[in-house]
Motif scaffolding. Structure first.
Motif, PDB file in Angstrom:
ATOM      1  N   CYS A 216      59.928  72.423  65.211  1.00 12.13           N
ATOM      2  CA  CYS A 216      60.242  72.892  63.892  1.00 12.13           C
ATOM      3  C   CYS A 216      61.061  74.300  63.559  1.00 12.13           C
ATOM      4  CB  CYS A 216      58.854  73.163  62.974  1.00 12.13           C
ATOM      5  SG  CYS A 216      57.927  71.615  62.972  1.00 12.13           S
ATOM      6  N   ILE A 217      60.685  75.227  64.516  1.00 17.34           N
ATOM      7  CA  ILE A 217      61.596  76.341  64.488  1.00 17.34           C
ATOM      8  C   ILE A 217      62.931  76.039  64.942  1.00 17.34           C
ATOM      9  CG2 ILE A 217      61.893  78.469  66.004  1.00 17.34           C
ATOM     10  CD1 ILE A 217      59.025  78.968  65.865  1.00 17.34           C
ATOM     11  N   GLY A 218      63.379  75.235  65.698  1.00 14.63           N
ATOM     12  CA  GLY A 218      64.595  74.968  66.203  1.00 14.63           C
ATOM     13  C   GLY A 218      65.485  74.489  65.117  1.00 14.63           C
ATOM     14  N   GLU A 219      64.733  73.522  64.096  1.00 14.05           N
ATOM     15  CA  GLU A 219      65.395  73.112  63.097  1.00 14.05           C
ATOM     16  C   GLU A 219      65.491  74.086  62.172  1.00 14.05           C
ATOM     17  OE1 GLU A 219      65.085  69.282  59.670  1.00 14.05           O
ATOM     18  OE2 GLU A 219      63.774  69.253  61.693  1.00 14.05           O
ATOM     19  N   ALA A 220      64.593  74.941  61.805  1.00 20.07           N
ATOM     20  CA  ALA A 220      64.754  75.970  60.700  1.00 20.07           C
ATOM     21  C   ALA A 220      65.809  76.942  61.197  1.00 20.07           C
ATOM     22  CB  ALA A 220      63.300  76.773  60.705  1.00 20.07           C
ATOM     23  N   LEU A 221      66.029  77.339  62.472  1.00 17.42           N
ATOM     24  CA  LEU A 221      67.291  78.116  62.936  1.00 17.42           C
ATOM     25  C   LEU A 221      68.412  77.402  62.822  1.00 17.42           C
ATOM     26  CD1 LEU A 221      65.754  79.125  66.502  1.00 17.42           C
ATOM     27  CD2 LEU A 221      66.235  80.784  64.477  1.00 17.42           C
ATOM     28  N   GLY A 222      68.529  76.212  62.642  1.00 20.11           N
ATOM     29  CA  GLY A 222      69.706  75.599  62.572  1.00 20.11           C
ATOM     30  C   GLY A 222      70.430  74.837  63.769  1.00 20.11           C
ATOM     31  N   ILE A 223      69.528  74.947  64.948  1.00 19.87           N
ATOM     32  CA  ILE A 223      70.167  74.679  66.270  1.00 19.87           C
ATOM     33  C   ILE A 223      69.860  73.265  66.533  1.00 19.87           C
ATOM     34  CG2 ILE A 223      68.230  75.415  67.751  1.00 19.87           C
ATOM     35  CD1 ILE A 223      72.032  76.360  68.102  1.00 19.87           C
ATOM     36  N   VAL A 224      68.957  72.823  65.852  1.00 16.42           N
ATOM     37  CA  VAL A 224      68.647  71.194  65.924  1.00 16.42           C
ATOM     38  C   VAL A 224      68.940  70.568  64.632  1.00 16.42           C
ATOM     39  CG1 VAL A 224      66.360  69.653  65.742  1.00 16.42           C
ATOM     40  CG2 VAL A 224      66.367  71.730  67.171  1.00 16.42           C
ATOM     41  N   MET A 225      69.485  69.377  64.870  1.00 15.85           N
ATOM     42  CA  MET A 225      70.013  68.349  63.879  1.00 15.85           C
ATOM     43  C   MET A 225      69.076  68.251  62.493  1.00 15.85           C
ATOM     44  SD  MET A 225      72.965  67.358  64.260  1.00 15.85           S
ATOM     45  CE  MET A 225      73.322  65.885  63.101  1.00 15.85           C
ATOM     46  N   PRO A 226      69.413  68.345  61.246  1.00 15.49           N
ATOM     47  CA  PRO A 226      68.398  68.011  60.331  1.00 15.49           C
ATOM     48  C   PRO A 226      67.789  66.954  60.578  1.00 15.49           C
ATOM     49  CG  PRO A 226      70.869  68.860  59.478  1.00 15.49           C
ATOM     50  CD  PRO A 226      70.842  68.672  60.739  1.00 15.49           C
ATOM     51  N   GLY A 227      66.354  67.059  60.160  1.00  8.08           N
ATOM     52  CA  GLY A 227      65.647  65.883  60.459  1.00  8.08           C
ATOM     53  C   GLY A 227      65.096  65.699  61.883  1.00  8.08           C
ATOM     54  N   GLY A 228      65.445  66.466  62.622  1.00 10.11           N
ATOM     55  CA  GLY A 228      65.522  66.184  64.191  1.00 10.11           C
ATOM     56  C   GLY A 228      64.092  66.713  64.947  1.00 10.11           C
ATOM     57  N   ALA A 229      63.364  67.306  64.105  1.00 11.93           N
ATOM     58  CA  ALA A 229      62.003  67.981  64.665  1.00 11.93           C
ATOM     59  C   ALA A 229      61.040  67.303  64.710  1.00 11.93           C
ATOM     60  CB  ALA A 229      61.686  69.321  63.609  1.00 11.93           C
ATOM     61  N   THR A 230      60.881  66.262  63.869  1.00  6.79           N
ATOM     62  CA  THR A 230      59.447  65.272  63.784  1.00  6.79           C
ATOM     63  C   THR A 230      59.477  63.914  64.240  1.00  6.79           C
ATOM     64  OG1 THR A 230      59.878  65.132  61.561  1.00  6.79           O
ATOM     65  CG2 THR A 230      58.820  66.984  62.002  1.00  6.79           C
ATOM     66  N   PRO A 231      60.599  63.386  64.222  1.00  5.22           N
ATOM     67  CA  PRO A 231      60.404  61.769  64.883  1.00  5.22           C
ATOM     68  C   PRO A 231      59.617  61.722  66.082  1.00  5.22           C
ATOM     69  CG  PRO A 231      62.644  62.008  64.325  1.00  5.22           C
ATOM     70  CD  PRO A 231      61.911  63.703  63.983  1.00  5.22           C
ATOM     71  N   PRO A 232      58.742  60.823  66.261  1.00  4.74           N
ATOM     72  CA  PRO A 232      57.845  60.634  67.450  1.00  4.74           C
ATOM     73  C   PRO A 232      58.760  60.198  68.491  1.00  4.74           C
ATOM     74  CG  PRO A 232      56.909  59.940  65.625  1.00  4.74           C
ATOM     75  CD  PRO A 232      57.896  60.343  65.362  1.00  4.74           C
ATOM     76  N   ALA A 233      58.333  60.633  69.659  1.00  2.00           N
ATOM     77  CA  ALA A 233      59.059  60.280  71.020  1.00  2.00           C
ATOM     78  C   ALA A 233      59.524  58.670  71.125  1.00  2.00           C
ATOM     79  CB  ALA A 233      58.554  60.896  72.312  1.00  2.00           C
ATOM     80  N   VAL A 234      58.673  57.861  70.789  1.00  2.00           N
ATOM     81  CA  VAL A 234      58.994  56.466  71.228  1.00  2.00           C
ATOM     82  C   VAL A 234      59.656  55.846  69.990  1.00  2.00           C
ATOM     83  CG1 VAL A 234      57.298  56.360  73.032  1.00  2.00           C
ATOM     84  CG2 VAL A 234      56.432  55.914  70.677  1.00  2.00           C
ATOM     85  N   THR A 235      59.947  56.412  68.852  1.00  2.00           N
ATOM     86  CA  THR A 235      60.523  55.692  67.734  1.00  2.00           C
ATOM     87  C   THR A 235      62.074  55.558  67.549  1.00  2.00           C
ATOM     88  OG1 THR A 235      60.538  57.708  66.679  1.00  2.00           O
ATOM     89  CG2 THR A 235      58.633  56.674  66.270  1.00  2.00           C
ATOM     90  N   SER A 236      62.551  54.613  66.897  1.00  2.00           N
ATOM     91  CA  SER A 236      63.801  54.435  66.699  1.00  2.00           C
ATOM     92  C   SER A 236      64.618  55.556  66.133  1.00  2.00           C
ATOM     93  CB  SER A 236      64.351  52.959  65.911  1.00  2.00           C
ATOM     94  OG  SER A 236      63.509  53.207  64.718  1.00  2.00           O
ATOM     95  N   ASP A 237      63.715  56.368  65.247  1.00  2.00           N
ATOM     96  CA  ASP A 237      64.131  57.507  64.501  1.00  2.00           C
ATOM     97  C   ASP A 237      64.677  58.478  65.468  1.00  2.00           C
ATOM     98  OD1 ASP A 237      63.997  56.517  62.047  1.00  2.00           O
ATOM     99  OD2 ASP A 237      62.213  57.639  61.608  1.00  2.00           O
ATOM    100  N   ARG A 238      63.809  58.587  66.704  1.00  2.00           N
ATOM    101  CA  ARG A 238      64.219  59.615  67.643  1.00  2.00           C
ATOM    102  C   ARG A 238      65.338  59.243  68.426  1.00  2.00           C
ATOM    103  NH1 ARG A 238      64.047  64.203  68.083  1.00  2.00           N
ATOM    104  NH2 ARG A 238      62.119  64.575  67.388  1.00  2.00           N
ATOM    105  N   MET A 239      65.586  58.024  68.610  1.00  2.00           N
ATOM    106  CA  MET A 239      67.208  57.618  69.286  1.00  2.00           C
ATOM    107  C   MET A 239      68.109  57.670  68.326  1.00  2.00           C
ATOM    108  SD  MET A 239      66.093  56.774  72.088  1.00  2.00           S
ATOM    109  CE  MET A 239      64.616  57.798  71.977  1.00  2.00           C
ATOM    110  N   ARG A 240      68.039  57.632  67.076  1.00  2.00           N
ATOM    111  CA  ARG A 240      69.197  57.826  66.283  1.00  2.00           C
ATOM    112  C   ARG A 240      69.418  59.350  66.086  1.00  2.00           C
ATOM    113  NH1 ARG A 240      67.137  53.200  63.581  1.00  2.00           N
ATOM    114  NH2 ARG A 240      65.253  54.105  62.619  1.00  2.00           N
ATOM    115  N   ILE A 241      68.448  60.089  66.210  1.00  2.00           N
ATOM    116  CA  ILE A 241      68.596  61.748  66.165  1.00  2.00           C
ATOM    117  C   ILE A 241      69.500  61.897  67.452  1.00  2.00           C
ATOM    118  CG2 ILE A 241      67.775  63.888  66.460  1.00  2.00           C
ATOM    119  CD1 ILE A 241      67.917  63.078  63.628  1.00  2.00           C
ATOM    120  N   ALA A 242      69.153  61.270  68.485  1.00  2.00           N
ATOM    121  CA  ALA A 242      69.783  61.822  69.849  1.00  2.00           C
ATOM    122  C   ALA A 242      71.375  61.166  69.732  1.00  2.00           C
ATOM    123  CB  ALA A 242      69.146  60.955  70.869  1.00  2.00           C
ATOM    124  N   GLU A 243      71.514  60.123  69.095  1.00  2.00           N
ATOM    125  CA  GLU A 243      73.010  59.408  69.076  1.00  2.00           C
ATOM    126  C   GLU A 243      73.798  60.642  68.162  1.00  2.00           C
ATOM    127  OE1 GLU A 243      74.904  55.988  66.450  1.00  2.00           O
ATOM    128  OE2 GLU A 243      74.021  55.298  68.149  1.00  2.00           O
TER     129      GLU A 243
END
Length: 584
Positions: A216-243
């Motif tokens: 959450c701190i990473g996203e608040a700093l702006g160094i993580v993509m918006p929406g990138g703090a919380t998707p669980p590891a094994v979800t498709s949301d996490r893979m889309r954030i990675a792409e």
């Protein structure tokens, strides 16, 4: 390969031309580099593209990073879609429960590894893959120092499991069930049974522990993509954030968006605000201090405390609340929190997208959910962390007030002292230990130098005979840390630490200690002349096995908690200022 030109027409090498090995012949150096990498099957067309390095921290000893192969594949896909070339490379990986003497001891080593490998290898941008507690701060510390275009990609939290009809997840529930076992509320068979239910998938802890806090701190700093703090590891949301992370890394390389443009005082103030509002781990302040220190800023802990008094806890997550990280994600993730905090944030802070935080939040929809509260109806009226100072902690200490027992936050009691972790293990459960529920447990010599590495031993267990009598919490004080998944009335990061001769080193069993969270004070009620007598007789512990290698470097360079426990020589020689700079 196209080299960039700066405003003064100086050619800046890009792609494979960056950081050429010096053989005395630049042309030959490039020729040789291309010859060897072509052995992996690359064409000239591929090698002429923007290069994005991907840091692979996958390890069989680190189940928090168990999805690293899938994340790397998704990042590579994003880089390719943007016309770049992705090359992954390894650095060390730190698994929280697999690191001796403590993961914190290795954090700075990982930061150095990260920085040097970024500097040593040709890349125009880098994606940092991390999740487990110390990996994200280590990567951000190293990348901040290297200062090439950077995006942090979080591995994501684990899914929750179930035990006898009760939803469970690591690691707040780990501590809860172990406490019940120590108190004889559950038997041997059940503690073995629940052990297989607490971690339902790969990923980081499913509560607002240190890993989730740093995400959450990473996203608040702006160094993580918006929406990138919380998707669980094994979800498709996490893979889309990675792409999307891979695609954005290419864009950042082309525009020259480096960490120094993102990790600004305003960004750090936003992150401090978020740390308070999410009921984040006490470790978050140590790590954020270290990252800010790499950028040349000290954290003003008293100003941070003033910020705490006006920033309520909004997130109903364990250990300060009831929900889990996957629930926060369904509730809109950190962006929902940021939207609620909007009047308190610097909306003009830049993010990795090239847009400001305010511009990103303009696109965040509002909807009904029950995980993130409004500022008018918080889960706790003040920030999760309070800063204390007093005769026991002249340079300060902290307490996670949102996870403490309200009846103990104004408390005076008799000290029951343990000299170190070995002394604690030897005597804590002794039936003859002279201890009562109103006493204050004190553990010395678990600070940065004393342990070494400031382990998460500040969460002292309740003595077994009191646990069996139904005691659930006591005031506990140490110069160490505690897991972000833990709860209790626990004073941490006492500075200076005992191993340096701080006042904590002088405490003896039977002394009176007074804690007042409302007054932000922690005091040892012993006469000054008696303390002087003890100080004259004090013998400080001598570091063991510190004659060589990293351990020698650690003892020579480690700073105290108020400086982030970073190595002194890795901080800039001249600091730029202190943050937060305002509290409105």
């Amino acid at each position: 390969m196209t080299d960039k030109k700066t405003d003064d027409a100086v050619v800046v090498p890009t792609g494979l031309r960056k950081g050429l090995t010096n053989y005395g012949d630049t042309g030959f150096s490039l020729f040789l580099r291309k010859a060897f990498i072509k052995g992996a099957g690359y064409t000239d067309d591929a090698l002429d593209r923007t290069i994005v390095g991907i840091i692979n921290t996958g390890s069989g000893y680190n189940p928090c990073h168990g999805n690293a192969p899938q994340l790397i594949e998704a990042v590579k896909r994003g880089v390719m879609l943007a016309g770049g070339l992705a090359i992954d490379f390894p650095t060390i990986s730190i698994g929280e429960s697999f690191s001796t003497p403590t993961s914190m001891y290795l954090r700075n080593l990982m930061s150095m590894d990260t920085e040097e490998m970024i500097r040593a290898q040709p890349m125009d941008a880098v994606v940092l893959i991390g999740g487990c507690d110390k990996t994200v701060p280590a990567q951000l510390m190293g990348a901040a120092s290297a200062n090439i275009p950077t995006v942090q990609l979080i591995t994501g939290s684990m899914l929750t499991g179930g035990h006898r009809g009760v939803r469970v997840g690591a690691c707040t529930d780990c501590r809860r069930y172990w406490g019940q076992y120590r108190g004889q509320e559950i038997d041997e068979a059940e503690i073995v049974e629940v052990n297989s239910k607490l971690v339902a998938s790969v990923g980081t802890c499913s509560v607002m522990g240190t890993a989730s806090t740093m995400a959450c701190i990473g996203e608040a700093l702006g160094i993580v993509m918006p929406g990138g703090a919380t998707p669980p590891a094994v979800t498709s949301d996490r893979m889309r954030i990675a792409e999307l992370t891979g695609k954005q890394a290419v864009e950042m390389a082309r525009t020259g968006l480096t960490p120094d443009k993102i990790l600004t005082p305003k960004a750090f103030e936003n992150a401090l605000r978020v740390l308070l509002a999410i009921g984040g781990s006490t470790n978050g302040i140590v790590h954020l201090t270290a990252i800010a220190g790499r950028m040349g800023y000290d954290i003003d802990l008293e100003a941070f405390d003033r910020m705490s008094r006006e920033t309520p806890v909004l997130v109903d997550l364990k250990p300060s609340g009831q929900h889990y990280m996957e629930d926060l994600h369904r509730a809109g993730g950190l962006q929902t929190v940021l939207r609620e905090l909007r009047p308190l944030l610097h909306l003009d802070a830049l993010t990795v997208t090239g847009r400001t935080l305010g511009e990103e939040l303009d696109d965040v929809p509002a909807f009904t959910q029950d995980v993130v509260r409004s500022v008018k109806d918080p889960i706790y009226p003040y920030g999760g962390i309070a800063f204390l100072r007093g005769s026991l902690a002249p340079e300060g200490a902290i307490i996670k007030q949102s996870a403490a027992d309200a009846t103990l936050m104004e408390h005076e009691g008799r000290a029951v002292v343990f000299e170190n972790s070995e002394d604690l293990a030897r005597r804590l459960d002794d039936p003859d230990l002279d201890v009562n529920a109103d006493d204050i447990l004190v553990l010395k010599n678990i600070g940065p130098i004393g342990a070494p590495g400031m382990p998460e031993a500040g969460y002292l267990p309740i003595p077994k005979k009191l646990a069996r009598a139904g005691v659930k919490d006591m005031v506990r004080i140490s110069d160490g840390r505690m897991s972000g998944t833990a709860a209790g009335t626990i004073v941490l990061h006492v500075t200076p630490e005992a191993a340096l001769g701080g006042p904590l080193a002088l405490v003896q069993s039977g002394d009176r200690i007074r804690l007042s969270v409302s007054e932000r004070s922690i005091d040892l009620l012993v006469a000054e002349d008696e303390l002087e007598r003890r100080r004259a007789a004090l013998v400080l512990p001598t570091p063991k096995n510190a004659e060589r290698g990293y351990r020698k470097l650690f003892f020579e360079q480690i700073t105290q908690a108020d400086k982030g426990c970073d190595f002194d020589f890795l901080r800039p020689p001249t600091m730029q200022g202190r943050i937060p700079t305002r509290n409105d």
